[in-house]
Design a protein around this motif. Structure first.
Motif, PDB file in Angstrom:
ATOM      1  N   ARG A  23       1.242  -2.944   0.094  1.00  0.00           N
ATOM      2  CA  ARG A  23       0.822  -1.540   0.107  1.00  0.00           C
ATOM      3  C   ARG A  23       2.042  -0.634   0.250  1.00  0.00           C
ATOM      4  O   ARG A  23       2.842  -0.789   1.167  1.00  0.00           O
ATOM      5  N   CYS A  72       2.628   6.122  -0.938  1.00  0.00           N
ATOM      6  CA  CYS A  72       1.407   6.613  -1.602  1.00  0.00           C
ATOM      7  C   CYS A  72       0.173   5.792  -1.270  1.00  0.00           C
ATOM      8  O   CYS A  72      -0.918   6.111  -1.738  1.00  0.00           O
ATOM      9  N   ARG A 113      -0.692   2.998  -2.366  1.00  0.00           N
ATOM     10  CA  ARG A 113      -1.169   2.194  -3.491  1.00  0.00           C
ATOM     11  C   ARG A 113      -0.910   0.716  -3.196  1.00  0.00           C
ATOM     12  O   ARG A 113       0.105   0.351  -2.610  1.00  0.00           O
ATOM     13  N   CYS A 120       7.298   0.970  -7.175  1.00  0.00           N
ATOM     14  CA  CYS A 120       5.968   1.579  -7.204  1.00  0.00           C
ATOM     15  C   CYS A 120       5.960   2.706  -8.244  1.00  0.00           C
ATOM     16  O   CYS A 120       6.956   3.423  -8.387  1.00  0.00           O
ATOM     17  N   ALA A 127      -5.399  -1.447  -7.121  1.00  0.00           N
ATOM     18  CA  ALA A 127      -4.260  -1.216  -8.010  1.00  0.00           C
ATOM     19  C   ALA A 127      -4.721  -0.759  -9.373  1.00  0.00           C
ATOM     20  O   ALA A 127      -4.093   0.101 -10.007  1.00  0.00           O
ATOM     21  N   THR A 183      -5.809   2.981  -9.149  1.00  0.00           N
ATOM     22  CA  THR A 183      -4.765   3.979  -8.900  1.00  0.00           C
ATOM     23  C   THR A 183      -3.627   3.918  -9.897  1.00  0.00           C
ATOM     24  O   THR A 183      -2.880   4.872 -10.028  1.00  0.00           O
TER      25      THR A 183
END
Length: 260
Positions: free
Chosen positions: A8, A12, A14, A74, A115, A118
């Motif tokens: 994670r 953000c 995500r 990311c 995932a 997003t």
């Protein structure tokens, strides 16, 4: 294949399903660090060369070697350093490829769904099967150039040579219709660096791409967006990561099978 763990992003939130890349030991056995499933990744703000390597022991011959620290880019722009599991206070243990699968990771299905929701573009690319990009681990400036050459060849450029131009820093590579600058300095490239590359490419009527080991200042990102310069960050695994829209467009050519 190495185990996949949910990671994670602290920036953000995500969630990514991540597997550490493996590298061949001198004995021939593929080696990858086992990852700590419970530890939150660290956002790398300013890379330090000495901190980008870990010691991993080969499960086949028990030889200890230095390997790039597992890192993940990311889509929000953060570079995440994933913590390896520790067998003791100093040495990361290694996975035996095939020992764990995505189904073995608790909550993996939920992580994959998050995932996909997003990051639809990333999920779509991951869903398309393609051969893995084989590069070289970056330990020297020459390795950075080699990794860039391998990546450009995957994009279809076979006529790569050292450019006649000599930049103030790094190495300039030329291919048909493209000029690429490899910058191995341990400091972010600035707007002036981007502008110099763009001006040089303009004299050659070529597109241009910047490959940096450390990344870019905010001003460099803004200037590159205005000029259409593709920006890549070279991970120590040797895999370039696109960090702006022109680079995404250029990297799209690497999503399919490598040119024959």
């Amino acid at each position: 294949m190495t185990e996949r763990v949910p990671v994670r992003c602290p920036a953000c939130r995500r969630v990514h399903a991540y597997a550490a890349p493996s590298y061949p030991c001198p004995c021939g056995h593929p080696v990858a660090p086992r990852l700590d499933r419970g530890a939150e990744p660290v956002v790398v703000v300013r890379p330090v060369w000495e901190e980008q390597w870990i010691t991993v022991r080969c499960p086949a011959c028990d030889r200890a070697g230095e390997w790039p620290h597992p890192e993940l880019g990311c889509p929000c722009g953060a570079l995440l350093r994933v913590r390896p599991a520790r067998a003791d206070g100093h040495t990361a243990t290694a996975d035996v490829p095939g020992h764990a699968t995505a189904a073995d990771v608790p909550g993996h299905a939920a992580a994959a769904r998050a995932a996909a929701e997003t990051a639809p573009v990333t999920a779509a690319r991951a869903a398309a099967p393609r051969p893995a990009f084989r590069s070289v681990a970056i330990r020297t400036a020459r390795d950075a150039v080699t990794a860039t050459v391998l990546y450009l060849r995957r994009l279809g450029h076979r006529d790569i040579r050292r450019a006649d131009q000599r930049p103030a820093a790094g190495v300039c590579l030329a291919a048909r219709g493209l000029l690429a600058l490899v910058d191995p300095r341990m400091l972010p490239a600035c707007a002036r660096d981007v502008e110099c590359l763009w001006l040089t490419a303009m004299t050659e009527s070529a597109d241009c791409a910047y490959f940096s080991l450390t990344g870019y200042t905010d001003d460099a990102h803004v200037r590159a967006g205005a000029l259409g310069v593709a920006l890549f960050v070279l991970a120590l695994s040797g895999v370039p990561r696109p960090v702006n829209t022109p680079a995404d467009a250029l990297a799209a050519g690497a999503d399919g099978p490598a040119p024959g």
